[in-house]
Design a protein around this motif. Structure first.
Motif, PDB file in Angstrom:
ATOM      1  N   ALA A 125       0.824  -1.217   0.000  1.00  0.00           N
ATOM      2  CA  ALA A 125       0.000   0.000   0.000  1.00  0.00           C
ATOM      3  C   ALA A 125       0.861   1.271   0.000  1.00  0.00           C
ATOM      4  O   ALA A 125       0.345   2.368   0.239  1.00  0.00           O
ATOM      5  N   SER A 126       2.160   1.116  -0.264  1.00  0.00           N
ATOM      6  CA  SER A 126       3.113   2.248  -0.316  1.00  0.00           C
ATOM      7  C   SER A 126       3.146   3.054   0.969  1.00  0.00           C
ATOM      8  O   SER A 126       3.263   4.283   0.935  1.00  0.00           O
ATOM      9  N   ILE A 127       3.020   2.395   2.104  1.00  0.00           N
ATOM     10  CA  ILE A 127       3.143   3.080   3.393  1.00  0.00           C
ATOM     11  C   ILE A 127       4.578   2.891   3.878  1.00  0.00           C
ATOM     12  O   ILE A 127       5.064   1.757   3.947  1.00  0.00           O
ATOM     13  N   SER A 128       5.240   4.005   4.184  1.00  0.00           N
ATOM     14  CA  SER A 128       6.595   3.872   4.723  1.00  0.00           C
ATOM     15  C   SER A 128       6.531   3.876   6.249  1.00  0.00           C
ATOM     16  O   SER A 128       5.582   4.422   6.835  1.00  0.00           O
ATOM     17  N   THR A 129       7.537   3.250   6.881  1.00  0.00           N
ATOM     18  CA  THR A 129       7.468   3.089   8.342  1.00  0.00           C
ATOM     19  C   THR A 129       8.823   3.339   8.993  1.00  0.00           C
ATOM     20  O   THR A 129       9.865   3.095   8.389  1.00  0.00           O
ATOM     21  N   ASP A 130       8.782   3.821  10.226  1.00  0.00           N
ATOM     22  CA  ASP A 130       9.959   3.805  11.104  1.00  0.00           C
ATOM     23  C   ASP A 130       9.609   2.807  12.190  1.00  0.00           C
ATOM     24  O   ASP A 130       8.596   2.982  12.881  1.00  0.00           O
ATOM     25  N   VAL A 131      10.403   1.751  12.318  1.00  0.00           N
ATOM     26  CA  VAL A 131      10.059   0.666  13.254  1.00  0.00           C
ATOM     27  C   VAL A 131      10.997   0.691  14.468  1.00  0.00           C
ATOM     28  O   VAL A 131      12.219   0.745  14.305  1.00  0.00           O
ATOM     29  N   ILE A 132      10.400   0.666  15.657  1.00  0.00           N
ATOM     30  CA  ILE A 132      11.200   0.601  16.890  1.00  0.00           C
ATOM     31  C   ILE A 132      10.811  -0.662  17.646  1.00  0.00           C
ATOM     32  O   ILE A 132       9.630  -0.858  17.961  1.00  0.00           O
ATOM     33  N   ILE A 133      11.782  -1.513  17.904  1.00  0.00           N
ATOM     34  CA  ILE A 133      11.525  -2.706  18.720  1.00  0.00           C
ATOM     35  C   ILE A 133      11.835  -2.301  20.154  1.00  0.00           C
ATOM     36  O   ILE A 133      12.955  -1.868  20.442  1.00  0.00           O
ATOM     37  N   THR A 134      10.850  -2.394  21.019  1.00  0.00           N
ATOM     38  CA  THR A 134      11.048  -1.860  22.371  1.00  0.00           C
ATOM     39  C   THR A 134      12.072  -2.704  23.134  1.00  0.00           C
ATOM     40  O   THR A 134      12.157  -3.919  22.950  1.00  0.00           O
ATOM     41  N   GLU A 135      12.810  -2.008  23.983  1.00  0.00           N
ATOM     42  CA  GLU A 135      13.864  -2.700  24.755  1.00  0.00           C
ATOM     43  C   GLU A 135      13.498  -2.852  26.216  1.00  0.00           C
ATOM     44  O   GLU A 135      14.127  -3.584  26.952  1.00  0.00           O
ATOM     45  N   MET A 176      -0.933   5.022  24.146  1.00  0.00           N
ATOM     46  CA  MET A 176      -1.984   6.001  24.484  1.00  0.00           C
ATOM     47  C   MET A 176      -1.458   7.006  25.519  1.00  0.00           C
ATOM     48  O   MET A 176      -1.671   8.209  25.375  1.00  0.00           O
ATOM     49  N   HIS A 177      -0.770   6.532  26.561  1.00  0.00           N
ATOM     50  CA  HIS A 177      -0.236   7.450  27.571  1.00  0.00           C
ATOM     51  C   HIS A 177       0.784   8.406  26.961  1.00  0.00           C
ATOM     52  O   HIS A 177       0.822   9.585  27.304  1.00  0.00           O
ATOM     53  N   GLY A 178       1.599   7.874  26.048  1.00  0.00           N
ATOM     54  CA  GLY A 178       2.582   8.732  25.390  1.00  0.00           C
ATOM     55  C   GLY A 178       1.903   9.826  24.584  1.00  0.00           C
ATOM     56  O   GLY A 178       2.224  11.013  24.717  1.00  0.00           O
ATOM     57  N   LEU A 179       0.917   9.434  23.777  1.00  0.00           N
ATOM     58  CA  LEU A 179       0.286  10.413  22.873  1.00  0.00           C
ATOM     59  C   LEU A 179      -0.603  11.397  23.629  1.00  0.00           C
ATOM     60  O   LEU A 179      -0.545  12.605  23.371  1.00  0.00           O
ATOM     61  N   ILE A 180      -1.416  10.891  24.563  1.00  0.00           N
ATOM     62  CA  ILE A 180      -2.308  11.812  25.298  1.00  0.00           C
ATOM     63  C   ILE A 180      -1.456  12.725  26.194  1.00  0.00           C
ATOM     64  O   ILE A 180      -1.671  13.935  26.257  1.00  0.00           O
ATOM     65  N   GLY A 181      -0.460  12.122  26.857  1.00  0.00           N
ATOM     66  CA  GLY A 181       0.403  12.910  27.741  1.00  0.00           C
ATOM     67  C   GLY A 181       1.117  14.000  26.964  1.00  0.00           C
ATOM     68  O   GLY A 181       1.190  15.152  27.389  1.00  0.00           O
ATOM     69  N   ARG A 182       1.639  13.638  25.802  1.00  0.00           N
ATOM     70  CA  ARG A 182       2.351  14.599  24.963  1.00  0.00           C
ATOM     71  C   ARG A 182       1.412  15.726  24.518  1.00  0.00           C
ATOM     72  O   ARG A 182       1.783  16.905  24.547  1.00  0.00           O
ATOM     73  N   THR A 183       0.195  15.359  24.124  1.00  0.00           N
ATOM     74  CA  THR A 183      -0.769  16.380  23.673  1.00  0.00           C
ATOM     75  C   THR A 183      -1.073  17.359  24.805  1.00  0.00           C
ATOM     76  O   THR A 183      -1.133  18.567  24.589  1.00  0.00           O
ATOM     77  N   GLN A 184      -1.250  16.845  26.041  1.00  0.00           N
ATOM     78  CA  GLN A 184      -1.579  17.742  27.161  1.00  0.00           C
ATOM     79  C   GLN A 184      -0.370  18.628  27.472  1.00  0.00           C
ATOM     80  O   GLN A 184      -0.515  19.824  27.728  1.00  0.00           O
ATOM     81  N   LYS A 185       0.815  18.023  27.426  1.00  0.00           N
ATOM     82  CA  LYS A 185       2.033  18.788  27.733  1.00  0.00           C
ATOM     83  C   LYS A 185       2.191  19.933  26.726  1.00  0.00           C
ATOM     84  O   LYS A 185       2.407  21.086  27.106  1.00  0.00           O
ATOM     85  N   ASP A 186       2.028  19.590  25.434  1.00  0.00           N
ATOM     86  CA  ASP A 186       2.174  20.614  24.393  1.00  0.00           C
ATOM     87  C   ASP A 186       1.115  21.702  24.507  1.00  0.00           C
ATOM     88  O   ASP A 186       1.288  22.812  24.028  1.00  0.00           O
ATOM     89  N   SER A 187      -0.041  21.363  25.125  1.00  0.00           N
ATOM     90  CA  SER A 187      -1.123  22.358  25.243  1.00  0.00           C
ATOM     91  C   SER A 187      -1.134  23.020  26.617  1.00  0.00           C
ATOM     92  O   SER A 187      -2.067  23.755  26.934  1.00  0.00           O
ATOM     93  N   GLY A 188      -0.160  22.713  27.454  1.00  0.00           N
ATOM     94  CA  GLY A 188      -0.076  23.335  28.779  1.00  0.00           C
ATOM     95  C   GLY A 188      -1.167  22.887  29.746  1.00  0.00           C
ATOM     96  O   GLY A 188      -1.568  23.630  30.639  1.00  0.00           O
ATOM     97  N   ASN A 231       9.457   7.439  24.460  1.00  0.00           N
ATOM     98  CA  ASN A 231       9.896   7.853  23.130  1.00  0.00           C
ATOM     99  C   ASN A 231       8.906   8.816  22.473  1.00  0.00           C
ATOM    100  O   ASN A 231       9.288   9.744  21.755  1.00  0.00           O
ATOM    101  N   LEU A 232       7.613   8.609  22.766  1.00  0.00           N
ATOM    102  CA  LEU A 232       6.583   9.459  22.143  1.00  0.00           C
ATOM    103  C   LEU A 232       6.624  10.901  22.658  1.00  0.00           C
ATOM    104  O   LEU A 232       6.057  11.790  22.037  1.00  0.00           O
ATOM    105  N   PHE A 233       7.285  11.119  23.791  1.00  0.00           N
ATOM    106  CA  PHE A 233       7.439  12.490  24.285  1.00  0.00           C
ATOM    107  C   PHE A 233       8.572  13.218  23.553  1.00  0.00           C
ATOM    108  O   PHE A 233       8.688  14.426  23.623  1.00  0.00           O
ATOM    109  N   GLU A 234       9.409  12.446  22.859  1.00  0.00           N
ATOM    110  CA  GLU A 234      10.594  13.037  22.220  1.00  0.00           C
ATOM    111  C   GLU A 234      10.503  13.135  20.699  1.00  0.00           C
ATOM    112  O   GLU A 234      11.048  14.052  20.110  1.00  0.00           O
ATOM    113  N   VAL A 235       9.820  12.174  20.062  1.00  0.00           N
ATOM    114  CA  VAL A 235       9.858  12.122  18.590  1.00  0.00           C
ATOM    115  C   VAL A 235       9.165  13.326  17.957  1.00  0.00           C
ATOM    116  O   VAL A 235       8.308  13.971  18.568  1.00  0.00           O
ATOM    117  N   ASN A 236       9.553  13.591  16.717  1.00  0.00           N
ATOM    118  CA  ASN A 236       8.874  14.619  15.938  1.00  0.00           C
ATOM    119  C   ASN A 236       7.594  13.993  15.381  1.00  0.00           C
ATOM    120  O   ASN A 236       7.567  13.411  14.306  1.00  0.00           O
TER     121      ASN A 236
END
Ligand SMILES: CCCCCCCCCCCCC/C=C/[C@@H](O)[C@H](CO)NC(=O)CCCCCCCCCCCCCCC
Ligand SMILES: Nc1ncnc2c1ncn2[C@@H]1O[C@H](COP(=O)(O)OP(=O)(O)OP(=O)(O)O)[C@@H](O)[C@H]1O
Ligand SMILES: [Ca+2]
Length: 534
Positions: A157-167, A200-212, A175-180
């Motif tokens: 489907a021509s989707i490109s990916t960046d893959v991270i195998i968690t350690e 979910m915690h990474g994305l919601i937390g990041r959204t709240q942080k970015d919105s103060g 990581n979601l608090f740091e990535v672009n």
């Protein structure tokens, strides 16, 4: 090419072939519909909407194929292949392919270009994804599942990916608090409910942080997170995937991601003494499910069977918990937990509930709208206190803990199972696996709520600071009743399968706070075999 009289985009119709069979193929660019039918009897007719076409590719025809039948007469036939979604049984999707042979190269290119143009109009499809794989979730097959079943479909489907195998645990969340994050059209997690929870915690937390927004404030109006999450199930329960797609199947989930489905989802926040503890989307459970989880975490080495083992053990221990539950009924929603109105794709109860909440916000103002209404208080001895944000359907219980709970209606179903005999509790559990109503017992109550609180009796009785009381009592059984099943040792909530060690909590449902690459469970009539044979 057929030219419609009213200036609409022309329909492309050609006589092509599928191997030895001649067929007519039509592409209605206005409706976005690809249709083909046999030129000779039995004249079967198939159609696929553009929204369910995965890819189109030119196909090389090898000599063997070429030398058969009427193609022998042709110089060099050209062909293209259409890959599309085919519905199988039990909400399962598969990638099907159909190859069409054309008499000349020009016609073949015209078809490929027209189909590609149509695919370019599917603007909700992701092009670039961030993928986290938990190599240790479930049966430890996450990496293999992704590489063998999902990655080939993404590349088709021509989707490109960046893959991270968690350690380690929390790798994805941190990581979601740091990535672009702007770079991506969505985040995919390969694992179980614990991995979904992390992302979910990474994305919601990041959204709240970015919105103060301060997550510790239980009354803060949280900001919706618009980055969609795709779940490739590779865990032990996979409840979030099962309850939002209808099945825990990696290929089905990959196809929902590819076609760019969007499903808004309620998220609840859990606080204790004005401190944020966690979010959850499926189950927040105290008593039985908290104890099963606590015991099963020590047995991770057993794999997925640990839940059955700990479930059996917890069932035998038959502990109950005394305390007070207070809840704010969800008056904004049209549904109720026993109304048999199931949440399905495009659910109108979810849509109307969201509208109601928005109107209340406009009328009373953000923050002041939600506390309105009359709190109800229930004191008692409970074997289980379960707050289901969604049905919590999973392979162990295909209808779930609350079969008609809604995915995006801004409410949760609060299920209270009062102290009863072991036999009655077993009857209650068994009903999660059959067609009988699990709420039809005198010792079970269910309420649709917007907020709720729980305070353990042993903390209520003491005026001193909650934490000191906790220290005094935790790790021992009830002194007043040495032979009873009243338990002070376990004070664990099961929060989407993660442990929360605080018995006193405050919970609030946030309507449609996040989004998944899914569409909810389809009505049976639409989930028949596609392409639609007419
Ligand atoms: C006799 C058969 C009764 C079967 C009853 C089955 C009820 C199963 C209901 C499952 C509900 C899952 C809710 C989802 C929770 C997820 O957010 C979470 C994270 O993945 N999963 C679990 O906590 C994992 C929770 C897993 C719980 C498993 C409980 C198994 C109970 C077995 C009791 C056996 C009694 C037998 C007596 C003879
Ligand atoms: N590399 C890692 N090593 C150890 N733990 C990890 C790693 N990556 C993620 N985790 C943690 O593992 C936990 C469990 O993972 P996951 O949810 O994928 O599987 P599961 O518990 O088997 O499935 P389910 O949640 O469906 O029961 C998660 O809480 C996650 O934080
Ligand atoms: Ca809900």
């Amino acid at each position: 090419m057929e030219q419609p009289p009213d200036g609409r985009r022309p329909r492309l119709i050609s006589s092509l072939a599928q191997g030895q069979r001649s067929c007519e193929v039509s592409l209605d660019r206005e409706l976005g519909l690809l249709t083909w039918w046999d030129a000779q009897p039995p004249r079967r007719n198939f159609s696929v909407p553009a929204s369910e076409i995965i890819a189109v590719e030119e196909t090389k025809i090898d000599e063997k194929q070429c030398n058969s039948g009427k193609w022998q007469k042709m110089e060099k036939p050209h062909a293209f292949t259409v890959y599309y979604v085919k519905r199988a049984r039990n909400y399962c999707w598969r990638c099907n392919e159909e190859t069409f042979w054309c008499i000349d190269e020009q016609l073949c290119n015209q078809w490929i270009n027209s189909l590609k143009e149509l695919l370019d109009l599917q603007t909700s499809r992701p092009k670039h994804l961030l993928v986290y794989i938990n190599p240790y979730g479930g049966k430890q097959k996450g990496k293999r599942i992704y590489e063998q079943k999902v990655a080939p479909l993404f590349s088709l489907a021509s989707i490109s990916t960046d893959v991270i195998i968690t350690e380690h645990a929390n790798h994805a969340k941190d990581n979601l608090f740091e990535v672009n994050i702007e770079k991506y059209d969505g985040v995919v997690c390969v694992g179980g409910d614990g991995m979904v929870s992390e992302v979910m915690h990474g994305l919601i937390g990041r959204t709240q942080k970015d919105s103060g927004i301060d997550q510790n404030n239980p009354k803060a109006p949280l900001v919706q997170c618009n980055v969609r999450i795709g779940i490739i199930p590779a865990g032990s329960t996979d409840c979030i995937c099962y309850a939002t797609v209808g099945i825990n199947d990696p290929v089905t989930s990959a196809l929902h991601i590819i076609v760019g489905d969007t499903l808004p989802l309620d998220v609840s926040s859990v606080h204790h003494n004005n401190a944020f503890l966690k979010y959850y989307v499926s189950l927040l459970g105290y008593g039985f499910y908290g104890d099963v989880l606590k015991d099963s975490e020590k047995k991770r080495w057993m794999g997925t069977i640990r839940y059955d083992f700990s479930g059996f053990k917890t069932f035998l221990s038959h502990h109950y918990y005394e305390g007070t539950v207070s809840y704010l009924p969800a008056k904004h929603t049209l549904g109720s937990p026993r109304d048999k109105k199931y949440c399905r794709t495009g659910c109108c109860i979810c849509r109307q509930s969201k509208q109601q909440l928005e109107e209340q916000r406009k009328k009373y103002g953000i923050g002041r709208d939600e506390g309105r209404g009359e709190w109800k208080v229930i004191k008692g001895k409970f074997l289980a206190i379960n707050a289901a944000n969604m049905s919590c359907a999973c392979p162990r219980s295909p209808k779930g803990l609350s079969p008609t709970a809604h995915l995006a209606d801004g409410s949760a179903d609060l299920i209270l199972v009062r102290k009863c005999s072991r036999f009655d509790f077993l009857r209650y559990l068994v009903r999660h696996t059959n067609q009988d109503d699990q709420f039809d017992f005198t010792f079970v109550e269910v309420y649709r709520v917007k907020k709720f609180q729980f305070t353990s009796k042993h903390l209520e009785d003491d005026d001193s600071d909650v934490k000191d009381v906790g220290k005094k009592h935790f790790g021992q059984f009830c002194r007043d009743h040495p032979v009873c099943c009243c338990n002070l040792t376990n004070n664990t909530w099961n929060c989407d399968g993660e442990m929360l060690n605080s018995s006193t909590i405050e919970v609030r449902v946030h309507c449609q706070l996040m989004k998944l690459f899914a569409r909810g469970i389809e009505e049976k009539s639409t989930s028949n075999h596609s392409p639609i044979e007419q």
